[in-house]
Design a protein around this motif. Structure first.
Motif, short mmCIF file in Angstrom:
data_model
loop_
_atom_site.label_atom_id
_atom_site.label_comp_id
_atom_site.label_asym_id
_atom_site.label_seq_id
_atom_site.Cartn_x
_atom_site.Cartn_y
_atom_site.Cartn_z
N GLN A 309 0.82 -1.22 0.00
CA GLN A 309 0.00 0.00 0.00
C GLN A 309 0.85 1.27 0.00
OE1 GLN A 309 -3.11 -1.19 -0.43
NE2 GLN A 309 -1.98 -3.10 -0.04
N GLY A 310 2.18 1.09 -0.08
CA GLY A 310 3.08 2.24 -0.09
C GLY A 310 3.46 2.74 1.28
N LEU A 311 3.20 1.95 2.32
CA LEU A 311 3.50 2.36 3.68
C LEU A 311 4.86 1.83 4.13
CD1 LEU A 311 -0.01 1.65 5.20
CD2 LEU A 311 0.98 3.91 4.79
N ARG A 312 5.46 2.51 5.08
CA ARG A 312 6.67 2.02 5.72
C ARG A 312 6.28 1.08 6.85
NH1 ARG A 312 10.19 6.82 7.84
NH2 ARG A 312 11.54 5.06 8.42
N VAL A 313 7.03 -0.01 6.99
CA VAL A 313 6.76 -0.95 8.08
C VAL A 313 8.10 -1.34 8.70
CG1 VAL A 313 5.62 -3.08 8.78
CG2 VAL A 313 4.84 -1.87 6.72
N ASP A 317 9.93 -8.88 14.69
CA ASP A 317 10.00 -10.25 15.18
C ASP A 317 8.96 -10.50 16.26
OD1 ASP A 317 12.58 -12.04 14.37
OD2 ASP A 317 13.04 -9.91 14.14
N ALA A 318 7.96 -9.62 16.32
CA ALA A 318 6.94 -9.71 17.37
C ALA A 318 5.60 -10.09 16.75
CB ALA A 318 6.85 -8.38 18.11
N ASN A 319 4.53 -10.01 17.55
CA ASN A 319 3.20 -10.30 17.03
C ASN A 319 2.44 -9.00 16.75
OD1 ASN A 319 2.82 -9.58 19.74
ND2 ASN A 319 0.98 -10.86 19.95
N PHE A 320 3.16 -8.02 16.26
CA PHE A 320 2.58 -6.74 15.87
C PHE A 320 3.45 -6.11 14.80
CE2 PHE A 320 5.21 -6.01 19.68
CZ PHE A 320 6.13 -5.10 19.19
N ALA A 321 2.91 -5.07 14.18
CA ALA A 321 3.66 -4.34 13.15
C ALA A 321 3.47 -2.85 13.36
CB ALA A 321 3.18 -4.74 11.75
N LEU A 322 4.57 -2.11 13.31
CA LEU A 322 4.55 -0.65 13.38
C LEU A 322 4.60 -0.13 11.95
CD1 LEU A 322 4.75 1.69 15.58
CD2 LEU A 322 7.16 1.81 14.90
N PHE A 323 3.64 0.70 11.59
CA PHE A 323 3.56 1.14 10.19
C PHE A 323 3.21 2.62 10.12
CE2 PHE A 323 -0.71 -0.05 11.38
CZ PHE A 323 -1.55 0.79 10.68
N GLY A 324 3.52 3.22 9.00
CA GLY A 324 3.24 4.64 8.76
C GLY A 324 3.84 5.03 7.42
N THR A 325 4.18 6.25 7.23
CA THR A 325 3.90 7.30 8.20
C THR A 325 2.74 8.15 7.68
OG1 THR A 325 5.55 8.78 7.21
CG2 THR A 325 6.28 7.36 9.02
N PHE A 326 2.04 8.78 8.64
CA PHE A 326 0.84 9.54 8.30
C PHE A 326 1.00 10.97 8.82
CE2 PHE A 326 -0.45 5.12 9.03
CZ PHE A 326 -1.06 4.82 7.81
N ASP A 349 6.12 9.98 16.03
CA ASP A 349 5.07 10.72 15.33
C ASP A 349 4.86 10.15 13.94
OD1 ASP A 349 4.77 12.36 17.49
OD2 ASP A 349 5.98 14.00 16.67
N GLY A 350 3.59 9.96 13.59
CA GLY A 350 3.25 9.50 12.25
C GLY A 350 3.08 8.00 12.13
N TRP A 351 3.43 7.25 13.18
CA TRP A 351 3.37 5.79 13.12
C TRP A 351 2.19 5.26 13.92
CZ3 TRP A 351 7.13 2.71 10.58
CH2 TRP A 351 8.24 3.40 10.08
N LEU A 352 1.72 4.08 13.53
CA LEU A 352 0.67 3.36 14.25
C LEU A 352 1.10 1.91 14.41
CD1 LEU A 352 -2.40 4.74 12.28
CD2 LEU A 352 -1.91 5.23 14.68
N ARG A 353 0.53 1.22 15.40
CA ARG A 353 0.89 -0.19 15.63
C ARG A 353 -0.36 -1.05 15.62
NH1 ARG A 353 2.58 -1.57 21.46
NH2 ARG A 353 0.36 -2.05 21.53
N VAL A 354 -0.29 -2.14 14.88
CA VAL A 354 -1.41 -3.08 14.84
C VAL A 354 -0.95 -4.43 15.37
CG1 VAL A 354 -0.93 -3.72 12.42
CG2 VAL A 354 -3.21 -4.12 13.40
#
Length: 377
Positions: A309-313, A317-326, A349-354
């Motif tokens: 989707q053109g996002l940075r990730v 090595d965990a059970n989550f992903a930090l992605f952005g930037t917004f 700033d600009g990152w989210l975690r799922v």
């Protein structure tokens, strides 16, 4: 009593420590939405067989609830050592294990034992937001360095920061929260050596709360325990073991470190019910950990999709992903929430975690994020 005195006394109530005034309690949002992907829980609950064993074990413990529990929880420490010896540990024994009510209490106990007034704890941001709060609660000076733009550590800069501040406790999550970045063994060894010199002793705590989710070929810091007497490796049963509600965290270290923590623990801090629950879960470790591979695959697929989707990730090595930037990450977070998906607004700033959920939950997340991004374009 004058009005001025009355006003002064009212403003000072309750008589909280001054450095705690105005601080909001820690906590991720707890909202009732269909898809909750914000606190890195394991989305797969224990099976009926595991639930039955836990229930039977707790029922057995309940017979003696009029008595205090085993304050040294020897059986549990033995079982934890046996488990860790299947996942990176090298001949660990019960006297090298310690446990408490979640990793939070483990970390606080370590800072109570090795931190304190006139002492320093150190980490590298972005990292787990509770670390400075542990230091604050243990009245320990807090120093924070910076990670690189890819969230790795500049080892030379890290060594120099440790030499400059001579911390008594170094906190290093691996995988890191919120980025998911794992530390290579050479980094752990270098930091252990930097923290312990001829005229200064500091401990290095590698927090492996998400250690079971690490990718193939990524070693555990447990393998380094025989080489570094100042190394502590912590784990939790909240994540891979799907026991967040049980509150059981633990660490492996030298017997001397474990004995030191016994000085600051509260009496009988692990209830008989907690011990029975954890022991039952460890008997079913292969089953409870059976979903870890599924979550790894879902994580890697999610990372790939986000990048498409053109996002940075961040590498994770965990059970989550930090992605952005917004430009406005809160608007994205709110847009997802409006569509029934709760993730975490955390990190730089600009990152989210799922958090990684079930395939169905991740499909809902992807569809919602696609809608939010289209609406914002």
């Amino acid at each position: 009593m004058t009005a001025e005195r009355t006003s002064l006394e009212a403003s000072a109530w309750p008589p909280l420590r001054e450095e705690l005034r105005g601080i909001a309690p820690y906590g991720a949002p707890q909202l009732d939405v269909p898809v909750q992907l914000n606190v890195n829980e394991n989305p797969y609950g224990p099976s009926a067989e595991v639930v039955a064993d836990i229930a039977a074990s707790v029922a057995e413990a309940a017979v003696d609830l009029n008595r205090y529990p085993d304050r040294e929880f020897t059986d549990l420490r033995t079982a934890l050592a046996d488990y860790l010896n299947t996942d990176g540990g090298l001949g660990l024994t019960a006297d090298q294990l310690w446990a408490a009510n979640g990793s939070n209490e483990v970390m606080l106990q370590l800072l109570q034992a090795f931190g304190g007034p006139g002492r320093t704890a150190l980490s590298f941001a972005p990292t787990y937001s509770m670390y400075p709060e542990y230091a604050r609660d243990a009245m320990t000076n807090w120093v924070v360095g910076r990670r690189e733009t890819d969230f790795s550590l500049d080892l030379d800069a890290a060594r120099e920061l440790i030499r400059e501040h001579r911390p008594h406790v170094v906190l290093l999550p691996s995988p890191n929260n919120p980025t998911g970045t794992a530390l290579p063994p050479e980094a752990v060894s270098m930091l252990c050596e930097a923290a312990a010199t001829d005229d200064h002793s500091g401990i290095v705590v590698v927090d492996e709360a998400y250690g079971e989710f690490r990718r193939a070929g990524t070693p555990s810091a447990l393998e380094l325990l025989p080489q570094h007497r100042n190394l502590v490796v912590s784990r939790t049963m909240s994540k891979a073991f799907a026991l967040a509600g049980a509150r059981l965290g633990y660490f492996a270290a030298s017997p001397e470190i474990c004995n030191a923590v016994r000085v600051v623990r509260l009496p009988y801090h692990l209830s008989a019910v907690t011990q029975a629950t954890a022991l039952a879960a460890l008997r079913h470790a292969p089953e409870l950990l059976g979903r870890v591979d599924d979550l790894r695959r879902e994580r890697d697929e999610t990372v790939g999709w986000l990048r498409e989707q053109g996002l940075r990730v961040a590498e994770t090595d965990a059970n989550f992903a930090l992605f952005g930037t917004f430009e406005d990450r809160h608007a994205v977070w709110q847009g997802l929430l409006d569509r029934g998906v709760l993730i975490r607004e955390t990190g730089p700033d600009g990152w989210l975690r799922v958090s990684i959920g079930t395939p169905g939950e991740m499909t809902t997340f992807k569809n919602a994020l696609t809608e939010v991004m289209k609406a914002g374009s």
